[in-house]
Design an enzyme around this catalytic site. Structure first.
Site, PDB file in Angstrom:
ATOM      1  N   PHE A   1     -49.166 128.209  98.664  1.00 52.69           N
ATOM      2  CA  PHE A   1     -50.329 128.013  98.234  1.00 52.69           C
ATOM      3  C   PHE A   1     -49.395 127.826  96.565  1.00 52.69           C
ATOM      4  O   PHE A   1     -48.217 128.578  96.947  1.00 52.69           O
ATOM      5  CB  PHE A   1     -51.109 128.976  97.784  1.00 52.69           C
ATOM      6  CG  PHE A   1     -52.171 129.279  99.148  1.00 52.69           C
ATOM      7  CD1 PHE A   1     -53.062 128.695  99.270  1.00 52.69           C
ATOM      8  CD2 PHE A   1     -51.524 130.352 100.393  1.00 52.69           C
ATOM      9  CE1 PHE A   1     -54.515 128.718 100.314  1.00 52.69           C
ATOM     10  CE2 PHE A   1     -52.698 130.477 101.536  1.00 52.69           C
ATOM     11  CZ  PHE A   1     -53.924 129.786 100.977  1.00 52.69           C
ATOM     12  N   ASP A   2     -49.748 126.738  95.941  1.00 53.12           N
ATOM     13  CA  ASP A   2     -49.378 126.467  94.801  1.00 53.12           C
ATOM     14  C   ASP A   2     -50.171 127.482  93.989  1.00 53.12           C
ATOM     15  O   ASP A   2     -51.258 127.931  94.116  1.00 53.12           O
ATOM     16  CB  ASP A   2     -49.675 125.249  93.686  1.00 53.12           C
ATOM     17  CG  ASP A   2     -49.086 124.837  92.863  1.00 53.12           C
ATOM     18  OD1 ASP A   2     -48.039 125.854  91.963  1.00 53.12           O
ATOM     19  OD2 ASP A   2     -49.747 124.422  91.981  1.00 53.12           O
ATOM     20  N   GLY A   3     -50.111 127.557  92.422  1.00 46.65           N
ATOM     21  CA  GLY A   3     -50.290 128.695  91.683  1.00 46.65           C
ATOM     22  C   GLY A   3     -51.943 127.964  91.163  1.00 46.65           C
ATOM     23  O   GLY A   3     -52.950 127.669  91.629  1.00 46.65           O
TER      24      GLY A   3
END
Length: 286
Positions: free
Chosen positions: A33-35
């Site tokens: 996941f990206d943030g």
């Protein structure tokens, strides 16, 4: 009550790091996941894009104790966590999660605070400070990588499965949004005034941000910060036409704030929530 979060590995990078070619367990599913704009909302990304790095860092330092709002894949991440729990301790290794984000320095603390507040367990977090994510993704060899940046996705998809999350300010077309939206009227017990879109997005009372959801619909989010001793039952919200008024009853002393929402606002989908950060969160499509 939030559960404690276990972040098993945390990495900060200040220079280019070569890909780790070590073998992963067979049959393990790895999700990256990206943030901001994926697990988290694009609140901080909006600050960075609209006001620059220095203001962003100051904002994150001031808000480091306040969890970020939920992003579009927040619920999915928790479903993965439930799958791991259902697998039991002996088989939990079969699903491994990663946070790979451009955040670094002072912005890291708020990311950890958010995960802790949510009770979301992430196996590894990688804070890249703006480095290209692709070499790290090649090393992780994920089943899927989620990011809201088309640039990151276009680089990564040559090597790993990648999904573009069409959400947030990263995906708002600059076009004529300021011209499309009428000036905003703000008022309260201390006075009132009109302001254009750019000025409104910098307002420190309502803390507004604009983003786009997965269906391309523009969403206005606001966060009205209240004093720590204010409780939900002291708030009274009224909607008169497009005028949203918030009254705070402090032992009989009434103060109020009001924002006139855009005529294009879909008030049937207006959402309000008083959260643990002592703020009233408001969102609606425009």
């Amino acid at each position: 009550m939030s559960r404690p979060v276990m972040v098993k590995k945390m990495h900060n990078y200040n220079e280019t790091t070569s890909a780790d070619l070590s073998q992963w367990p067979k049959d393990q599913v790895r999700i990256v996941f990206d943030g901001d704009g994926v697990l988290f909302s694009d609140e901080a990304e909006c600050i960075y894009r609209e006001k620059g790095l220095e203001v962003f860092q100051q904002f994150e330092q001031e808000k480091k104790h306040i969890a970020l709002p939920e992003g579009p894949l927040h619920a999915f991440a928790f479903k993965l966590q439930k799958v791991r729990e259902a697998l039991g301790k002996e088989n939990a290794w079969r699903v491994r999660t990663f946070l790979v984000t451009a955040r670094n320095g002072v912005a890291n603390e708020r990311a950890f605070k958010t995960l802790q507040n949510w009770g979301l367990e992430i196996d590894e977090t990688h804070f890249l400070g703006g480095l290209d994510k692709t070499p790290f993704l090649i090393a992780i060899d994920p089943a899927i990588f989620f990011d809201d940046s088309s640039d990151h996705i276009n680089r990564a998809k040559q090597y790993v499965p990648a999904a573009h999350i069409v959400y947030g300010i990263q995906n708002v077309k600059p076009s004529n949004i300021a011209a499309e939206l009428a000036p905003v009227r703000l008022s309260g017990h201390q006075g009132s005034g009109m302001m254009g879109l750019e000025e409104f997005l910098q307002n420190k009372t309502w803390n507004p941000s604009l983003s786009t959801d997965a269906n391309g619909k523009r969403i206005l989010r606001m966060r009205l910060e209240l004093k720590p001793d204010v409780k939900a039952d002291q708030l009274k919200l009224t909607l008169n036409g497009h005028d949203l008024r918030v009254e705070i009853d402090n032992n009989g002393l009434i103060s109020w704030k009001q924002v006139t929402l855009w005529p294009t606002a879909d008030l049937s989908e207006l959402k309000t929530e008083f959260k643990d950060d002592h703020s009233l969160h408001i969102e609606h499509p425009i």
